[in-house]
Design a protein around this motif. Sequence first.
Motif, PDB file in Angstrom:
ATOM      1  N   PRO A 147       0.780  -1.236   0.000  1.00  0.00           N
ATOM      2  CA  PRO A 147       0.000   0.000   0.000  1.00  0.00           C
ATOM      3  C   PRO A 147       0.811   1.286   0.000  1.00  0.00           C
ATOM      4  O   PRO A 147       0.344   2.302  -0.511  1.00  0.00           O
ATOM      5  N   TYR A 148       1.999   1.274   0.574  1.00  0.00           N
ATOM      6  CA  TYR A 148       2.724   2.533   0.709  1.00  0.00           C
ATOM      7  C   TYR A 148       3.844   2.704  -0.308  1.00  0.00           C
ATOM      8  O   TYR A 148       4.836   3.384  -0.057  1.00  0.00           O
ATOM      9  N   GLY A 149       3.653   2.112  -1.482  1.00  0.00           N
ATOM     10  CA  GLY A 149       4.611   2.314  -2.565  1.00  0.00           C
ATOM     11  C   GLY A 149       4.391   3.628  -3.289  1.00  0.00           C
ATOM     12  O   GLY A 149       5.209   4.025  -4.106  1.00  0.00           O
ATOM     13  N   ALA A 150       3.282   4.326  -3.014  1.00  0.00           N
ATOM     14  CA  ALA A 150       2.981   5.597  -3.681  1.00  0.00           C
ATOM     15  C   ALA A 150       2.418   6.581  -2.667  1.00  0.00           C
ATOM     16  O   ALA A 150       1.620   6.214  -1.814  1.00  0.00           O
ATOM     17  N   THR A 151       2.845   7.832  -2.751  1.00  0.00           N
ATOM     18  CA  THR A 151       2.442   8.836  -1.767  1.00  0.00           C
ATOM     19  C   THR A 151       0.946   9.112  -1.803  1.00  0.00           C
ATOM     20  O   THR A 151       0.367   9.555  -0.815  1.00  0.00           O
ATOM     21  N   THR A 152       0.298   8.862  -2.945  1.00  0.00           N
ATOM     22  CA  THR A 152      -1.153   9.053  -3.051  1.00  0.00           C
ATOM     23  C   THR A 152      -1.890   8.297  -1.961  1.00  0.00           C
ATOM     24  O   THR A 152      -2.854   8.787  -1.379  1.00  0.00           O
ATOM     25  N   HIS A 153      -1.431   7.108  -1.648  1.00  0.00           N
ATOM     26  CA  HIS A 153      -2.130   6.282  -0.686  1.00  0.00           C
ATOM     27  C   HIS A 153      -1.942   6.811   0.730  1.00  0.00           C
ATOM     28  O   HIS A 153      -2.844   6.716   1.565  1.00  0.00           O
ATOM     29  N   THR A 154      -0.790   7.379   1.015  1.00  0.00           N
ATOM     30  CA  THR A 154      -0.575   8.029   2.301  1.00  0.00           C
ATOM     31  C   THR A 154      -1.541   9.199   2.465  1.00  0.00           C
ATOM     32  O   THR A 154      -2.107   9.410   3.541  1.00  0.00           O
ATOM     33  N   ASP A 155      -1.750   9.941   1.386  1.00  0.00           N
ATOM     34  CA  ASP A 155      -2.663  11.080   1.420  1.00  0.00           C
ATOM     35  C   ASP A 155      -4.091  10.625   1.727  1.00  0.00           C
ATOM     36  O   ASP A 155      -4.821  11.272   2.483  1.00  0.00           O
ATOM     37  N   LEU A 156      -4.501   9.501   1.149  1.00  0.00           N
ATOM     38  CA  LEU A 156      -5.842   8.976   1.410  1.00  0.00           C
ATOM     39  C   LEU A 156      -5.994   8.614   2.882  1.00  0.00           C
ATOM     40  O   LEU A 156      -7.037   8.881   3.495  1.00  0.00           O
ATOM     41  N   VAL A 157      -4.969   8.032   3.476  1.00  0.00           N
ATOM     42  CA  VAL A 157      -4.996   7.674   4.894  1.00  0.00           C
ATOM     43  C   VAL A 157      -5.127   8.930   5.751  1.00  0.00           C
ATOM     44  O   VAL A 157      -5.912   8.970   6.716  1.00  0.00           O
ATOM     45  N   ILE A 158      -4.379   9.963   5.405  1.00  0.00           N
ATOM     46  CA  ILE A 158      -4.451  11.213   6.172  1.00  0.00           C
ATOM     47  C   ILE A 158      -5.864  11.794   6.122  1.00  0.00           C
ATOM     48  O   ILE A 158      -6.426  12.212   7.143  1.00  0.00           O
ATOM     49  N   ARG A 159      -6.482  11.803   4.929  1.00  0.00           N
ATOM     50  CA  ARG A 159      -7.828  12.353   4.796  1.00  0.00           C
ATOM     51  C   ARG A 159      -8.851  11.515   5.572  1.00  0.00           C
ATOM     52  O   ARG A 159      -9.797  12.059   6.146  1.00  0.00           O
ATOM     53  N   ALA A 160      -8.644  10.204   5.596  1.00  0.00           N
ATOM     54  CA  ALA A 160      -9.558   9.349   6.368  1.00  0.00           C
ATOM     55  C   ALA A 160      -9.459   9.665   7.854  1.00  0.00           C
ATOM     56  O   ALA A 160     -10.486   9.804   8.553  1.00  0.00           O
ATOM     57  N   ARG A 161      -8.263   9.789   8.354  1.00  0.00           N
ATOM     58  CA  ARG A 161      -8.079  10.047   9.785  1.00  0.00           C
ATOM     59  C   ARG A 161      -8.599  11.425  10.167  1.00  0.00           C
ATOM     60  O   ARG A 161      -9.093  11.616  11.283  1.00  0.00           O
ATOM     61  N   GLU A 162      -8.495  12.391   9.260  1.00  0.00           N
ATOM     62  CA  GLU A 162      -9.054  13.717   9.522  1.00  0.00           C
ATOM     63  C   GLU A 162     -10.567  13.657   9.703  1.00  0.00           C
ATOM     64  O   GLU A 162     -11.152  14.505  10.388  1.00  0.00           O
ATOM     65  N   ARG A 163     -11.197  12.649   9.101  1.00  0.00           N
ATOM     66  CA  ARG A 163     -12.649  12.470   9.232  1.00  0.00           C
ATOM     67  C   ARG A 163     -13.020  11.554  10.388  1.00  0.00           C
ATOM     68  O   ARG A 163     -14.185  11.222  10.575  1.00  0.00           O
ATOM     69  N   GLY A 164     -12.013  11.121  11.124  1.00  0.00           N
ATOM     70  CA  GLY A 164     -12.292  10.235  12.247  1.00  0.00           C
ATOM     71  C   GLY A 164     -12.545   8.799  11.840  1.00  0.00           C
ATOM     72  O   GLY A 164     -13.137   8.024  12.595  1.00  0.00           O
TER      73      GLY A 164
END
Length: 285
Positions: A85-102
Amino acid sequence: MLYIVGLGLSDERDITVKGLEAVKSCERVYLEAYTSILMVDKQRLEEFYGKEVTIAHRETVESGSDEILHDADRVNVAFLVVGDPYGATTHTDLVIRARERGIAVKTIHNASIMNAVGATGLQLYNFGQTVSIVFFTDDWRPDSFYDRVAENAALGLHTLCLLDIKVREQTIENLMRGRQIFEPPRYMSVSLAAQQLLEVETARAAGVCGENALAVGVARVGSDDQIIRAGTLRQMADFDFGAPLHSLVLVGSRLHLLEAEILREHAIDLESLNHVLKQDYKIDA
């Protein structure tokens, strides 16, 4: 819960048991389809997982993540990624946005080319920075990767080169007119990557990746018909590795005797490989 699930490198069976259990528990399943590809189609995945799979293109993930994250605080949603999953920074960004939404996030890892490149026989400890090589165009021929290759070379380290993938690309005309018409997918070959490297070496002339530089080309790593071949960059430029996906390794000067022995098993031409090993690495046959 948002599950970020690595699928591995080859086909539907490469998912881990833990990953498969997560997918089966999900109400919606998305497959990221632009940083890499599996060697099977979506239907094979759906049959194996017992779930409908929705293709998530770049614009969906980077601009329309609301669709993916919708209700993920109440139901399970899976986001599938080829490799890890963490071979591309796009996926890290998706995780950050999910956590921002709780939204709770759980990552399930898998093999990727970043570690499976060890199949070449080159030791992972001896790799330096990974670089990406993109398709050249008539008016865009980026060579910033060359500096990273040079830094690795100065330390005697191998360089893994990830090769470009073009999916759902549009011509300038279609883009300007807002027409949803896309060009056929393109996957860079080892041969083309080697040709572009040689072109950049001619321009930069630092002796990093010339015609006699030792390299290893790989294709379809993890599949039953994977190919691994060792030789010079000139040989790579002329060798047909077949269907995608391809990657290329530039071999560093700190090549170990055991690494050299395995490279001999993959030689395009053993005599010429032994010549390079003796001349440039002081390793006798």
